[in-house]
Design an enzyme around this catalytic site. Structure first.
Site, PDB file in Angstrom:
ATOM      1  N   LYS A   1       0.921  -1.083  -0.144  1.00 41.64           N
ATOM      2  CA  LYS A   1       0.071  -0.071  -0.140  1.00 41.64           C
ATOM      3  C   LYS A   1       0.849   1.448   0.125  1.00 41.64           C
ATOM      4  O   LYS A   1       1.927   1.111   0.383  1.00 41.64           O
ATOM      5  CB  LYS A   1      -0.829   0.176   1.325  1.00 41.64           C
ATOM      6  CG  LYS A   1      -2.331   0.928   1.129  1.00 41.64           C
ATOM      7  CD  LYS A   1      -3.155   0.042   0.595  1.00 41.64           C
ATOM      8  CE  LYS A   1      -4.574   0.736   0.148  1.00 41.64           C
ATOM      9  NZ  LYS A   1      -5.705   0.200  -0.267  1.00 41.64           N
TER      10      LYS A   1
ATOM     11  N   GLY B   1     -19.913   7.255   2.779  1.00 40.34           N
ATOM     12  CA  GLY B   1     -18.640   7.477   1.842  1.00 40.34           C
ATOM     13  C   GLY B   1     -19.489   7.394   0.624  1.00 40.34           C
ATOM     14  O   GLY B   1     -20.160   6.403   0.295  1.00 40.34           O
TER      15      GLY B   1
ATOM     16  N   GLY C   1     -17.789   7.963  -2.471  1.00 40.13           N
ATOM     17  CA  GLY C   1     -16.755   8.058  -3.576  1.00 40.13           C
ATOM     18  C   GLY C   1     -17.147   6.948  -4.608  1.00 40.13           C
ATOM     19  O   GLY C   1     -18.024   6.315  -4.998  1.00 40.13           O
ATOM     20  N   ASN C   2     -15.997   6.359  -5.322  1.00 41.42           N
ATOM     21  CA  ASN C   2     -15.710   5.427  -5.969  1.00 41.42           C
ATOM     22  C   ASN C   2     -16.366   4.084  -5.680  1.00 41.42           C
ATOM     23  O   ASN C   2     -16.951   3.263  -6.365  1.00 41.42           O
ATOM     24  CB  ASN C   2     -14.382   5.228  -6.342  1.00 41.42           C
ATOM     25  CG  ASN C   2     -13.899   4.055  -7.288  1.00 41.42           C
ATOM     26  OD1 ASN C   2     -14.860   3.793  -8.258  1.00 41.42           O
ATOM     27  ND2 ASN C   2     -13.162   3.294  -7.300  1.00 41.42           N
ATOM     28  N   ALA C   3     -16.095   3.695  -4.084  1.00 43.30           N
ATOM     29  CA  ALA C   3     -16.722   2.484  -3.646  1.00 43.30           C
ATOM     30  C   ALA C   3     -18.040   2.766  -3.132  1.00 43.30           C
ATOM     31  O   ALA C   3     -18.766   2.296  -3.889  1.00 43.30           O
ATOM     32  CB  ALA C   3     -15.859   2.024  -2.405  1.00 43.30           C
ATOM     33  N   GLY C   4     -18.291   3.729  -2.525  1.00 47.80           N
ATOM     34  CA  GLY C   4     -19.844   3.897  -1.672  1.00 47.80           C
ATOM     35  C   GLY C   4     -20.667   4.293  -2.812  1.00 47.80           C
ATOM     36  O   GLY C   4     -22.021   4.317  -2.906  1.00 47.80           O
TER      37      GLY C   4
HETATM   38  P1  NAD Z   1     -12.987   7.968  -2.687  1.00 50.51           P
HETATM   39  O1  NAD Z   1     -11.801   8.875  -2.420  1.00 50.51           O
HETATM   40  O2  NAD Z   1     -13.384   7.829  -4.181  1.00 50.51           O
HETATM   41  O3  NAD Z   1     -14.304   8.437  -1.743  1.00 50.51           O
HETATM   42  C1  NAD Z   1     -14.265   8.450  -0.290  1.00 50.51           C
HETATM   43  C2  NAD Z   1     -15.611   8.781   0.022  1.00 50.51           C
HETATM   44  O4  NAD Z   1     -15.381   8.914   1.508  1.00 50.51           O
HETATM   45  C3  NAD Z   1     -16.040  10.267  -0.241  1.00 50.51           C
HETATM   46  O5  NAD Z   1     -17.302  10.368  -0.736  1.00 50.51           O
HETATM   47  C4  NAD Z   1     -15.615  11.144   0.967  1.00 50.51           C
HETATM   48  O6  NAD Z   1     -16.250  12.221   0.821  1.00 50.51           O
HETATM   49  C5  NAD Z   1     -16.076  10.252   1.888  1.00 50.51           C
HETATM   50  N1  NAD Z   1     -15.565  10.271   3.363  1.00 50.51           N
HETATM   51  C6  NAD Z   1     -14.236  10.616   3.609  1.00 50.51           C
HETATM   52  N2  NAD Z   1     -14.050  10.831   5.143  1.00 50.51           N
HETATM   53  C7  NAD Z   1     -15.368  10.350   5.591  1.00 50.51           C
HETATM   54  C8  NAD Z   1     -15.833  10.426   6.788  1.00 50.51           C
HETATM   55  N3  NAD Z   1     -15.262  10.747   7.940  1.00 50.51           N
HETATM   56  N4  NAD Z   1     -17.273  10.218   7.050  1.00 50.51           N
HETATM   57  C9  NAD Z   1     -18.038   9.912   5.574  1.00 50.51           C
HETATM   58  N5  NAD Z   1     -17.530   9.895   4.521  1.00 50.51           N
HETATM   59  C10 NAD Z   1     -16.272  10.367   4.382  1.00 50.51           C
HETATM   60  O7  NAD Z   1     -12.432   6.652  -2.019  1.00 50.51           O
HETATM   61  P2  NAD Z   1     -12.896   5.114  -2.480  1.00 50.51           P
HETATM   62  O8  NAD Z   1     -12.101   4.508  -3.292  1.00 50.51           O
HETATM   63  O9  NAD Z   1     -14.439   5.124  -2.480  1.00 50.51           O
HETATM   64  O10 NAD Z   1     -12.480   4.324  -1.036  1.00 50.51           O
HETATM   65  C11 NAD Z   1     -13.415   4.489   0.310  1.00 50.51           C
HETATM   66  C12 NAD Z   1     -12.772   3.279   1.046  1.00 50.51           C
HETATM   67  O11 NAD Z   1     -12.884   1.873  -0.010  1.00 50.51           O
HETATM   68  C13 NAD Z   1     -11.433   3.214   1.511  1.00 50.51           C
HETATM   69  O12 NAD Z   1     -11.391   2.738   2.841  1.00 50.51           O
HETATM   70  C14 NAD Z   1     -10.900   2.355   0.494  1.00 50.51           C
HETATM   71  O13 NAD Z   1      -9.440   1.863   1.077  1.00 50.51           O
HETATM   72  C15 NAD Z   1     -11.720   1.338   0.243  1.00 50.51           C
HETATM   73  N6  NAD Z   1     -11.503   0.697  -0.899  1.00 50.51           N
HETATM   74  C16 NAD Z   1     -11.527   1.187  -2.273  1.00 50.51           C
HETATM   75  C17 NAD Z   1     -11.373   0.559  -3.415  1.00 50.51           C
HETATM   76  C18 NAD Z   1     -11.207   1.061  -4.750  1.00 50.51           C
HETATM   77  O14 NAD Z   1     -11.292   0.400  -5.470  1.00 50.51           O
HETATM   78  N7  NAD Z   1     -11.367   2.281  -4.930  1.00 50.51           N
HETATM   79  C19 NAD Z   1     -10.982  -0.903  -3.392  1.00 50.51           C
HETATM   80  C20 NAD Z   1     -10.805  -1.371  -1.847  1.00 50.51           C
HETATM   81  C21 NAD Z   1     -11.312  -0.862  -0.816  1.00 50.51           C
END
Ligand code: NAD
Length: 419
Positions: free
Chosen positions: A103, A215, A217-220
């Site tokens: 990571k 959340g 973003g990309n995941a949520g």
């Molecule tokens: P992202 O940057 O696309 O989105 C993150 C989201 O979380 C944003 O909407 C942001 O506003 C929100 N956020 C940040 N702090 C917050 C808080 N305290 N309370 C509520 N919302 C909050 O990131 P992502 O890629 O969606 O990643 C989110 C999680 O998913 C992380 O834990 C990441 O490690 C995990 N993840 C992502 C992937 C991937 O492919 N993108 C894969 C596996 C795991």
């Protein structure tokens, strides 16, 4: 509260206690192979020079090259990156991918950076770690606040320095730059498969089940859209600035457009129908976790469900799309309450699975169709869920411990002899 890394190690210990693994092997599984810590100066748009700090942690490569995302976040620290690298090792083993765990993280608030500053930071980070990464050594990917464009800059910088063509250096690239079809929705889509399998095991009727997502973003954000399209009711959404809840349910696409326009989901009330918007309540993202729902999806950051709030969680099922959202203290409380937790190392593995497919396509100079990628993803996720569930039944433990046992058993099989 334990740090994320302490949490990761405790989870390994708890799983290892159910295996025959000896203490020396366990110590090897827990240890981090390499920590790369760098600092680099960047001339900002203002003309001022700022020193940035960044990390690449390589946890374990017994099963294959280190694999794991790069996070850009103001709260990145070494403890967090070590935890995330450790979870990647376990995740790749649970999915039976021939990859290890790594990571990266850069301490930066990307929301305050211009595009040209982000490009300079990404290229400087690539230069700083160029001898530590490579298609057969360590293959980074996106994570929080990093994008396909950033992956492209890192690939380009690496190729310039090494005078090679190396599409398999990094995954999560744009499709036109060697990325895989389906990678953009892979984490969320993988989470949907795990959620659907868990819903079947809980014998719930999927139609209309109420979902809260922390959340966006990309995941949520993508998972909210996919679940809505399948007939689930999205009753709560949070981003970093706050949360909204409405028992009548939101249409995620409308909330996303509103967020783009107004800067935060908390500034939006919009639901499916204009007249329901008055029922929208505005909450902190901590409060959202405790609202009435059937399924809770933490999809933001670590340590969100803790010994302090676990008792007030009302969901029947938690699907961990974020990495490390639940502390071990909270796990115990959730288990006592009979809440099923689909753990991160299973539930969010869709991203790394399609990253692995991308790496394979790059190495073989192939291009798979989106249907093909999503079909293979479904097969992998459903098989991993079945293996974890079966292990949980066999050992009479929760899914996190079962996934940990599965990962440890697979790691032990790949362990090289020590010197
Ligand atoms: P992202 O940057 O696309 O989105 C993150 C989201 O979380 C944003 O909407 C942001 O506003 C929100 N956020 C940040 N702090 C917050 C808080 N305290 N309370 C509520 N919302 C909050 O990131 P992502 O890629 O969606 O990643 C989110 C999680 O998913 C992380 O834990 C990441 O490690 C995990 N993840 C992502 C992937 C991937 O492919 N993108 C894969 C596996 C795991």
């Amino acid at each position: 509260m334990p740090s994320a890394y302490e949490n990761a190690l405790k989870q390994i210990d708890k799983a290892a206690a159910l295996t025959k693994v000896d203490s020396e092997t366990l110590a090897r599984i827990k240890s981090v192979n390499k920590i790369v810590q760098v600092e680099f100066p960047i001339v900002l748009d203002s003309g001022k020079t700022k020193i940035f700090q960044a990390y690449r942690v390589q946890h374990n490569n017994w099963r294959g090259p280190y694999k794991g995302g790069i996070r850009y976040h103001w709260n990145v620290d070494l403890d967090e990156v070590k935890a995330l690298a450790t979870w990647m090792t376990l995740k790749c083993a649970v999915l039976d991918l021939p990859m290890g765990g790594g990571k990266g993280g850069v301490i930066v608030d990307p929301r305050d950076c211009s595009k040209s500053e982000l490009e300079k930071i990404s290229r400087a980070f690539a230069r700083a770690i160029v001898t530590d990464i490579g298609p057969e050594v360590d293959v980074p990917a996106p994570d929080v606040y990093t994008t396909p464009e950033i992956m492209g800059w890192i690939r380009d910088e690496y190729e310039k320095i090494t005078s090679t063509s190396a599409p398999a250096l990094i995954t999560g690239k744009k499709v036109e730059n060697g990325g895989s079809e389906g990678r953009d929705i892979a984490t969320a889509q993988g989470g949907v498969h795990v959620l659907n399998e868990a819903v079947k095991k809980l014998k719930l009727n999927a139609k209309g089940l109420r979902v809260v997502i922390q959340g966006f973003g990309n995941a949520g954000g993508v998972m909210a859209r996919l679940l809505f399209e399948q007939g689930y009711k999205i009753v709560g959404i949070a981003d970093s600035k706050g949360a909204i809840y409405n028992p009548d349910g939101f249409e995620p696409k409308l909330v996303y457009s509103c967020k783009l326009e107004k800067g935060a989901v908390n500034n939006c009330s919009i639901t499916l129908h204009e007249d329901n918007a008055k029922n929208t309540v505005h909450l902190s993202n901590e409060e959202l976790l405790e609202q009435d729902c059937d399924i809770l999806i933490p999809a933001a950051l670590e340590n969100q469900i803790t010994g302090q709030n676990a008792d007030r969680i009302k969901a029947k099922l938690i699907v961990e799309l974020a990495n490390g959202p639940t502390t071990t203290g909270a796990d115990r409380i959730l288990r006592e309450k009979g809440i099923m937790v689909a753990p991160d190392i299973l539930a969010n593995a869709g991203g790394v699975t399609v990253s692995y497919f991308e790496w394979l396509q790059n190495k073989r100079d192939e291009k798979w169709s989106k249907e093909d990628v999503l079909q293979k993803l479904e097969e992998k996720m459903v098989a991993a869920f079945a293996a974890v569930y079966e292990k949980a039944q066999e050992l009479d433990v929760d899914l996190r411990r079962a996934a940990g046992v599965l990962a440890i058993e697979r790691l032990v099989k790949a362990m090289p002899k020590s010197a």
